[in-house]
Scaffold this motif. Structure first.
Motif, mmCIF file in Angstrom:
data_model
loop_
_atom_site.group_PDB
_atom_site.id
_atom_site.type_symbol
_atom_site.label_atom_id
_atom_site.label_comp_id
_atom_site.label_asym_id
_atom_site.label_seq_id
_atom_site.Cartn_x
_atom_site.Cartn_y
_atom_site.Cartn_z
ATOM 1 N N PHE A 44 34.932 23.200 35.240
ATOM 2 C CA PHE A 44 35.314 22.566 36.498
ATOM 3 C C PHE A 44 36.067 21.287 36.152
ATOM 4 C CE2 PHE A 44 31.447 24.848 37.961
ATOM 5 C CZ PHE A 44 32.017 25.600 38.961
ATOM 6 N N ARG A 82 39.125 27.020 42.779
ATOM 7 C CA ARG A 82 38.172 26.054 42.211
ATOM 8 C C ARG A 82 38.714 25.400 40.949
ATOM 9 N NH1 ARG A 82 32.183 28.297 42.371
ATOM 10 N NH2 ARG A 82 31.732 26.477 43.588
ATOM 11 N N SER A 110 38.889 26.665 38.076
ATOM 12 C CA SER A 110 37.742 26.882 37.204
ATOM 13 C C SER A 110 37.787 28.254 36.556
ATOM 14 C CB SER A 110 36.450 26.775 38.029
ATOM 15 O OG SER A 110 35.338 27.196 37.289
#
Length: 128
Positions: free
Chosen positions: A60, A40, A42
């Motif tokens: 993000f 992700r 992230s």
């Protein structure tokens, strides 16, 4: 359905390092876990709040901005209980964080004030 308690609050930030520093160094929250999720792109930072609650701070790539009106639909603010609002405001100021003037909650007579995190999320300090 019986809801037992609040489990966590999730916040998506625009600059992970800035927000991590704010929530840990300015607000003094303890890091419970930090994970980088490659799939992700992230980070997920679990922050302990008073031994009962948790804030999950996420990063993000390019998150879209959120509507930022205090009376807009949705979550209005996140409130933290403190023993002494005036002392907490002094501690925020020492870190360069401005808070609104302290006022009394008309329903409870308790002192409250508002300030913002690095992304403008409205946060409240509420006298215990």
């Amino acid at each position: 359905m019986k809801l037992n308690r609040l489990h966590h609050i999730a916040i998506i930030c625009s600059d992970y390092e800035v927000s991590k520093r704010f929530y840990t160094e300015v607000l003094g929250l303890e890091i419970a876990a930090e994970t980088y999720r490659e799939e992700r792109q992230s980070y997920k930072l679990d922050l302990a709040v008073g031994g009962l609650y948790q804030i999950e701070l996420f990063s993000f790539p390019d998150p879209p901005p959120r509507v930022d009106g205090p009376e807009a639909r949705g979550l209005r603010h996140l409130a933290f209980a403190v023993e002494n609002v005036e002392e907490a405001v002094r501690q925020l100021a020492a870190h360069g964080v401005a808070a609104e003037d302290i006022r009394l909650d008309p329903l409870t007579g308790k002192q409250v004030t508002f300030f913002r995190d690095p992304d403008g999320l409205p946060l409240e300090l509420y006298e215990q």
